[in-house]
Write an enzyme that holds these catalytic residues in place. Structure first.
Site, mmCIF file in Angstrom:
data_model
loop_
_atom_site.group_PDB
_atom_site.id
_atom_site.type_symbol
_atom_site.label_atom_id
_atom_site.label_comp_id
_atom_site.label_asym_id
_atom_site.label_seq_id
_atom_site.Cartn_x
_atom_site.Cartn_y
_atom_site.Cartn_z
ATOM 1 N N HIS A 91 -3.974 2.381 8.456
ATOM 2 C CA HIS A 91 -5.123 3.172 8.005
ATOM 3 C C HIS A 91 -6.395 2.523 8.559
ATOM 4 O O HIS A 91 -6.696 1.383 8.209
ATOM 5 C CB HIS A 91 -5.174 3.228 6.475
ATOM 6 C CG HIS A 91 -3.981 3.926 5.879
ATOM 7 N ND1 HIS A 91 -3.940 5.287 5.688
ATOM 8 C CD2 HIS A 91 -2.774 3.459 5.470
ATOM 9 C CE1 HIS A 91 -2.761 5.628 5.177
ATOM 10 N NE2 HIS A 91 -2.033 4.529 5.035
ATOM 11 N N ARG A 97 -9.505 4.171 8.521
ATOM 12 C CA ARG A 97 -10.638 4.631 7.679
ATOM 13 C C ARG A 97 -11.787 5.306 8.410
ATOM 14 O O ARG A 97 -12.758 5.691 7.759
ATOM 15 C CB ARG A 97 -11.214 3.458 6.857
ATOM 16 C CG ARG A 97 -10.210 2.673 6.053
ATOM 17 C CD ARG A 97 -9.499 3.519 5.034
ATOM 18 N NE ARG A 97 -8.716 2.711 4.118
ATOM 19 C CZ ARG A 97 -7.637 3.145 3.495
ATOM 20 N NH1 ARG A 97 -7.191 4.373 3.676
ATOM 21 N NH2 ARG A 97 -6.986 2.362 2.670
ATOM 22 N N ASN A 101 -5.493 10.148 6.806
ATOM 23 C CA ASN A 101 -6.182 10.349 5.516
ATOM 24 C C ASN A 101 -7.587 9.760 5.519
ATOM 25 O O ASN A 101 -7.966 8.972 4.660
ATOM 26 C CB ASN A 101 -5.352 9.793 4.342
ATOM 27 C CG ASN A 101 -5.160 8.287 4.392
ATOM 28 O OD1 ASN A 101 -5.251 7.687 5.460
ATOM 29 N ND2 ASN A 101 -4.889 7.681 3.252
ATOM 30 N N ASN A 132 0.985 1.726 -2.966
ATOM 31 C CA ASN A 132 1.794 2.920 -3.175
ATOM 32 C C ASN A 132 2.660 3.184 -1.945
ATOM 33 O O ASN A 132 2.104 3.315 -0.856
ATOM 34 C CB ASN A 132 0.876 4.121 -3.421
ATOM 35 C CG ASN A 132 1.647 5.328 -3.881
ATOM 36 O OD1 ASN A 132 2.739 5.201 -4.417
ATOM 37 N ND2 ASN A 132 1.096 6.502 -3.663
ATOM 38 N N ASP A 165 1.633 -0.522 6.949
ATOM 39 C CA ASP A 165 0.846 0.287 6.001
ATOM 40 C C ASP A 165 -0.465 -0.436 5.664
ATOM 41 O O ASP A 165 -0.887 -0.494 4.500
ATOM 42 C CB ASP A 165 1.644 0.613 4.728
ATOM 43 C CG ASP A 165 0.984 1.734 3.922
ATOM 44 O OD1 ASP A 165 -0.068 2.252 4.350
ATOM 45 O OD2 ASP A 165 1.522 2.095 2.856
ATOM 46 N N HIS A 197 -9.330 -1.955 1.725
ATOM 47 C CA HIS A 197 -10.266 -1.484 0.696
ATOM 48 C C HIS A 197 -11.309 -2.571 0.485
ATOM 49 O O HIS A 197 -10.996 -3.760 0.605
ATOM 50 C CB HIS A 197 -9.542 -1.227 -0.633
ATOM 51 C CG HIS A 197 -8.598 -0.061 -0.592
ATOM 52 N ND1 HIS A 197 -9.025 1.235 -0.449
ATOM 53 C CD2 HIS A 197 -7.245 0.001 -0.668
ATOM 54 C CE1 HIS A 197 -7.976 2.053 -0.437
ATOM 55 N NE2 HIS A 197 -6.879 1.324 -0.565
ATOM 56 N N GLY A 209 -3.259 -0.069 -2.106
ATOM 57 C CA GLY A 209 -3.322 -0.473 -0.695
ATOM 58 C C GLY A 209 -3.437 -1.958 -0.486
ATOM 59 O O GLY A 209 -4.114 -2.663 -1.252
HETATM 60 O O1 DOR Z 1 -1.041 1.931 -0.888
HETATM 61 C C1 DOR Z 1 -1.327 2.870 -0.177
HETATM 62 N N1 DOR Z 1 -2.540 2.989 0.388
HETATM 63 N N2 DOR Z 1 -0.408 3.811 0.036
HETATM 64 C C2 DOR Z 1 -0.693 4.953 0.661
HETATM 65 O O2 DOR Z 1 0.172 5.768 0.807
HETATM 66 C C3 DOR Z 1 -2.066 5.217 1.159
HETATM 67 C C4 DOR Z 1 -2.794 3.959 1.380
HETATM 68 C C5 DOR Z 1 -4.258 4.163 1.555
HETATM 69 O O3 DOR Z 1 -4.674 5.027 2.325
HETATM 70 O O4 DOR Z 1 -5.017 3.396 0.958
#
Ligand code: DOR
Length: 442
Positions: free
Chosen positions: A72, A74, A104, A288, A315, A319, A334
């Site tokens: 990710h 961002r 996303n 997640n 993954d 954050h 995350g």
């Molecule tokens: O922990 C997670 N963070 N699982 C996800 O599926 C999305 C991700 C996020 O975009 O922060």
């Protein structure tokens, strides 16, 4: 450039042996044992008076740049957490030379111009190669498919609403069916929202003890079962993201036996931590799908070793500090992982004899490159020189001062880890030396 006496690990040619490697114009032009200066001059076309740039790699592993199928970044929209430049620099520092950027973002990547934006920003940054993943549904609403062919032509290598599960089975079926036109896999974030409810960690003894709402294992596994059935029916290509339950492993194993075109990934945090590691203040562990139970973890490792699970993926989900500095139930899911994942798996599995270095490289380089059709994952003559020189003895403390990522949400913050890339090349260009990013001018 002449790289001398590296222990070369390249599962694509079954190589795990000491070799010299010669690079020219961004590609590998020679791999041989114990080359002499005159041999190297000949392949590089240098005269006797010219110096040969060389690196002594004795005692270190050289493997193809790692390929991370789940990152990710961002950007656009949440550049306070990460952006394409910081994330692709973090990737290089972690040993990843190709990464798949999830959709996303804000807005989500559901239009061709956005796919092109991600791709071009990646090229402009000039660090790891950034491959965009496009959304499956417009606005991630789960109701209407994106224009898959258009997004594919813009550079998407896969489709995914990762971050949330596609609840409507007919939409998922159509996605698998239509994506066949592009030959791209659908990356499934398997989560049934009703079963997951407002849960914040895996449901079980640990969640009960902490008084936190639990997510049952079935929230993932029922969707894995649905999606492999749909992949079987449509003959579409399915890739299951972040597998975390033993039931999911069993289902994927069975699906593969039935000849369904399914691959799966597992994240290092699911292999190395369990729900028992969670405490109310340890918000870096909130992810997640949630951290598994010990029994799930054993099944994940077994699945990785027996080929049920095809690849490792981070993954990487950055954050900000403020995002994660709230009560456990309120913080976003995350884990920041690009710069710690390789050391974590090295220490936790390879150094303990649970996973061979050959298998590690196959799972994190060749396999994802093959599944997503990327020009990566091998060190053959003529291949792009995306390479990692890995020092198994290198120790480093994970700190804000060291990390290239903008975010610090890693369970390893403040801890010393061992086993890091010391040099990384992308298309023959040296981008990491002595653990420092070499800045490129754009
Ligand atoms: O922990 C997670 N963070 N699982 C996800 O599926 C999305 C991700 C996020 O975009 O922060």
């Amino acid at each position: 450039m002449w790289l001398r006496q590296a222990f070369v690990v390249d599962p694509s040619q079954n190589l795990a042996v000491e070799r010299d490697i010669v690079l020219k114009d961004g590609v590998i032009i020679e791999i041989a044992q114990n080359l002499q200066p005159e041999d190297v001059r000949a392949v590089l076309g240098l005269s006797n008076s010219e110096q040969i740039p060389q690196v002594n790699a004795a005692g270190k592993y050289l493997f193809p740049g790692l390929v991370d199928a789940h990152v990710h970044l961002r950007e656009p929209g949440q550049e306070d957490k990460e952006d394409i430049r910081s994330g692709s620099r973090a990737a290089v520092r972690g040993g990843f030379t190709s990464i798949l950027a999830m959709a996303n973002t804000k807005p989500v990547i559901d239009q061709r111009a956005l796919v092109e934006f991600v791709r071009i920003q990646g090229q402009r940054a000039g660090f790891a190669k950034v491959y965009p993943v496009a959304a499956v549904t417009k606005g991630f609403k789960g109701t209407e498919l994106v224009e898959m062919m258009d997004l594919f032509e813009g550079g998407a290598v896969a489709f995914s609403d990762d971050g949330q599960g596609i609840q409507n089975s007919e939409i998922m079926r159509l996605a698998l069916e239509y994506a066949k036109l592009t030959a791209c896999p659908i990356i499934a974030h398997c989560e049934d929202n009703n079963l997951a409810g407002q849960g914040v960690m895996r449901r079980g003894e640990a969640s009960a003890r902490l008084g936190l709402r639990g997510i049952p294992a079935s929230a993932e596994s029922v969707m894995v079962a649905r999606d492999v059935l749909l992949a079987g029916e449509t003959e579409g290509k399915l890739h299951i993201a972040h597998v975390s339950t033993k039931e999911s492993v069993q289902i994927i194993k069975k699906a593969k036996k039935l000849g369904i075109d399914v691959t799966a990934e597992v994240n290092p945090h699911h292999l190395l931590f369990t729900d028992e590691d969670i405490s109310l203040t340890a918000t870096a562990y909130k992810v997640n799908p949630p951290l598994p139970t010990r029994a799930d973890q054993e099944a994940l490792i077994e699945g990785l070793l027996d080929g049920t699970i095809d690849m490792l993926a981070t993954d990487h989900a950055p954050h900000t500090w403020e995002d994660k500095a709230k009560p456990f139930a309120e913080v976003p899911f995350g884990i920041n992982a690009l710069e710690t994942a390789l050391a974590a798996v090295w220490q936790g599995l390879v150094a303990k004899g649970k996973l061979s270095i050959q298998k590690l490289v196959e799972l994190w380089s060749l396999k994802p490159a093959q599944r997503f059709g990327l020009p990566a994952g091998m060190l053959k003559i003529g291949a792009p020189a995306d390479m990692v020189l890995f020092d198994p003895d290198y120790k480093e403390e994970i700190s804000a001062a060291n990390l290239e990522s903008k975010s610090l949400n890693t369970p390893f913050l403040g801890k010393e880890m061992q086993g890091f890339p010391v040099m990384v090349w992308v298309d023959g260009k040296l981008l990491l030396e002595n653990r420092q990013i070499i800045d490129v001018k754009n």
